[in-house]
Structures are given as structure tokens and as C-alpha cells.
Scaffold this active site. Structure first.
Site, PDB file in Angstrom:
ATOM      1  N   HIS A   1      32.766  41.061  34.689  1.00 37.98           N
ATOM      2  CA  HIS A   1      31.724  40.312  34.141  1.00 37.98           C
ATOM      3  C   HIS A   1      30.769  42.269  34.057  1.00 37.98           C
ATOM      4  O   HIS A   1      30.554  42.683  32.698  1.00 37.98           O
ATOM      5  CB  HIS A   1      30.482  39.771  34.720  1.00 37.98           C
ATOM      6  CG  HIS A   1      30.970  38.700  34.477  1.00 37.98           C
ATOM      7  ND1 HIS A   1      30.383  37.340  35.596  1.00 37.98           N
ATOM      8  CD2 HIS A   1      31.794  37.894  33.583  1.00 37.98           C
ATOM      9  CE1 HIS A   1      31.130  35.979  35.302  1.00 37.98           C
ATOM     10  NE2 HIS A   1      32.100  36.922  34.469  1.00 37.98           N
ATOM     11  N   HIS A   2      30.794  43.226  35.363  1.00 40.29           N
ATOM     12  CA  HIS A   2      30.351  44.443  35.189  1.00 40.29           C
ATOM     13  C   HIS A   2      31.073  45.524  35.962  1.00 40.29           C
ATOM     14  O   HIS A   2      30.486  46.074  35.365  1.00 40.29           O
ATOM     15  CB  HIS A   2      28.437  44.626  36.118  1.00 40.29           C
ATOM     16  CG  HIS A   2      27.371  42.878  34.995  1.00 40.29           C
ATOM     17  ND1 HIS A   2      27.621  41.873  35.625  1.00 40.29           N
ATOM     18  CD2 HIS A   2      26.819  42.392  33.635  1.00 40.29           C
ATOM     19  CE1 HIS A   2      27.167  41.535  34.944  1.00 40.29           C
ATOM     20  NE2 HIS A   2      26.721  41.644  33.897  1.00 40.29           N
TER      21      HIS A   2
ATOM     22  N   HIS B   1      25.971  41.134  45.738  1.00 43.15           N
ATOM     23  CA  HIS B   1      26.987  41.669  44.459  1.00 43.15           C
ATOM     24  C   HIS B   1      25.714  42.841  44.107  1.00 43.15           C
ATOM     25  O   HIS B   1      24.260  42.106  43.461  1.00 43.15           O
ATOM     26  CB  HIS B   1      27.105  39.807  43.233  1.00 43.15           C
ATOM     27  CG  HIS B   1      27.552  39.050  43.538  1.00 43.15           C
ATOM     28  ND1 HIS B   1      28.902  39.211  42.890  1.00 43.15           N
ATOM     29  CD2 HIS B   1      28.176  38.192  44.668  1.00 43.15           C
ATOM     30  CE1 HIS B   1      29.256  38.315  43.345  1.00 43.15           C
ATOM     31  NE2 HIS B   1      29.417  37.309  44.762  1.00 43.15           N
TER      32      HIS B   1
ATOM     33  N   GLN C   1      33.683  35.734  42.209  1.00 38.25           N
ATOM     34  CA  GLN C   1      33.783  34.780  43.952  1.00 38.25           C
ATOM     35  C   GLN C   1      34.029  33.557  44.065  1.00 38.25           C
ATOM     36  O   GLN C   1      35.294  33.185  44.652  1.00 38.25           O
ATOM     37  CB  GLN C   1      32.626  35.247  44.167  1.00 38.25           C
ATOM     38  CG  GLN C   1      32.302  34.322  45.948  1.00 38.25           C
ATOM     39  CD  GLN C   1      30.872  35.128  46.921  1.00 38.25           C
ATOM     40  OE1 GLN C   1      29.855  35.757  46.199  1.00 38.25           O
ATOM     41  NE2 GLN C   1      30.724  33.474  47.180  1.00 38.25           N
TER      42      GLN C   1
END
Length: 204
Positions: free
Chosen positions: A96-97, A163, A135
Site C-alpha cells: 500500500h505504501h 510495519h 502480512q
């Protein structure tokens, strides 16, 4: 925990992969977007370094767990109890990032006549870790790869990780850890096996 397991094509990826030059230009665009000057001395070699680094960090897309797990061994003198490899370190990246996930994996299976070389389990963690991940998905992928290749009586996977998308940005909660598990076969149906796995993982 049950998760959606995503399979990615492992062959002929170079046919649609951008060139080295295109990738480096993309890095220059990001440097300009961040507000810096990619032509200044300190950043001149950065695009090439970033692309080289990404090739290593995401090398899992060019590897298949099935190839790593292909060789098994039958000469185990009748051993049929749990095989556990714990504290396998890994570094992945949040899909996502695109910031790091840092953690360790604990992987066990119950043999059904054949066993894996112990290093193969660590290699499977490495393959799925070196991809853009969540994950939950990574946990399920490791379990399914071993299940599908070795056909053991059961597989157990526990991943604990920090994270950086939570530590470096957003809520900025450093030190928080996420745990995910996947159990198949006897680990899913027999609470005693699952409990023994968790106890062995936590023992030092």
C-alpha cells in the site's frame, strides 16, 4: 487466520518490464516531485542505485517457491513429528505504501513420509518476503506453498512484524507488532498440535 492467496506469474516478466532507463527516469521524477534536484551532485547516481536496490528487494517476483521446494527426502528413519524452523528474519515492503515490513517467520509442518531441507523453508520466506506484500497474504502464501508441494499432514505459519507504514507515517506508533497465523491439516483440526507449535515458538 485465513487470507486470500494471490499468485503472480513467474515467467516472461521481462517482456512487459520497463527498461532500466525508464525505471531510472521514474526515480528522477519522484526526486523532482519531492522537491529536490536530481541533477545535483549528491543525486546524480541515485536513480541507478535505487533501481539496482529495487531489483534485489523485489527479486521474489523472479523466483518460484515450487522450484525451491522441489527436492524432498524420504530417509528420515520413521520420523513423523513436528519440524519447526523459527526466528527466520525477513524484510518485505507494504504493497500500500512501499515502505518496509521488518519481521520474522516461524514455520512448522508435520511430515507424511517426506521432509524438506531446512534451508528450503527459509528460502520460501525470502521469496514471498521480497515482493510487495500484506502480512496476511504472505502468511497464507508460505503455508500453501509448503502444503501444495510437500503434502504434509499439516502446516503452521506464524509471522510477527513491524510495519513502517505505521511507524514512519500515519499514526506513527513505533514498536507495535502485528502477528498473523495460518494453520492447515492437523494444526487446524487438533488444538493440541496448534498449542504445541505456539509453545515451541515462544520457548527460548
Amino acid at each position: 487466520m485465513d487470507a486470500i492467496v494471490k499468485n503472480f506469474p513467474q515467467t516472461n516478466r521481462d517482456s512487459d518490464r520497463p527498461s532500466q532507463q525508464e525505471a531510472e527516469e521514474a526515480v528522477r521524477v519522484l526526486l523532482r516531485w519531492a522537491g529536490d534536484d536530481p541533477t545535483r551532485e549528491g543525486l546524480l547516481e541515485t536513480p541507478a542505485r535505487v533501481v539496482k536496490s529495487y531489483r534485489e528487494l523485489f527479486s521474489g517476483y523472479d523466483m518460484a517457491a515450487e522450484d525451491v521446494l522441489g527436492r524432498t527426502f524420504e530417509e528420515v528413519a520413521g520420523y513423523d513429528d513436528m519440524v519447526l524452523v523459527k526466528d527466520i528474519p525477513f524484510y518485505s515492503h507494504c504493497e500500500h505504501h512501499m515502505v518496509p515490513i521488518i519481521g520474522k517467520a516461524h514455520v512448522a509442518y508435520m511430515p507424511d513420509g517426506r521432509v524438506l531441507g531446512l534451508s528450503k523453508i527459509a528460502r520460501v520466506v525470502e521469496i514471498y518476503g521480497r515482493r510487495l506484500q500484506t502480512q496476511e497474504t504472505m502468511t497464507a502464501q508460505i503455508a500453501r506453498a509448503i502444503d501444495d508441494t510437500l503434502h504434509p499432514r499439516g502446516v503452521a505459519v506464524l509471522i510477527e512484524a513491524e510495519h513502517m507504514c505505521m511507524a514512519m507515517r500515519g499514526v506513527q506508533k513505533q514498536g507495535s507488532t502485528t502477528l498473523t497465523t495460518t494453520f492447515t491439516g492437523t494444526f487446524k483440526t487438533e488444538p493440541a498440535d496448534q498449542a504445541r507449535f505456539m509453545t515451541m515458538v515462544r520457548s527460548r
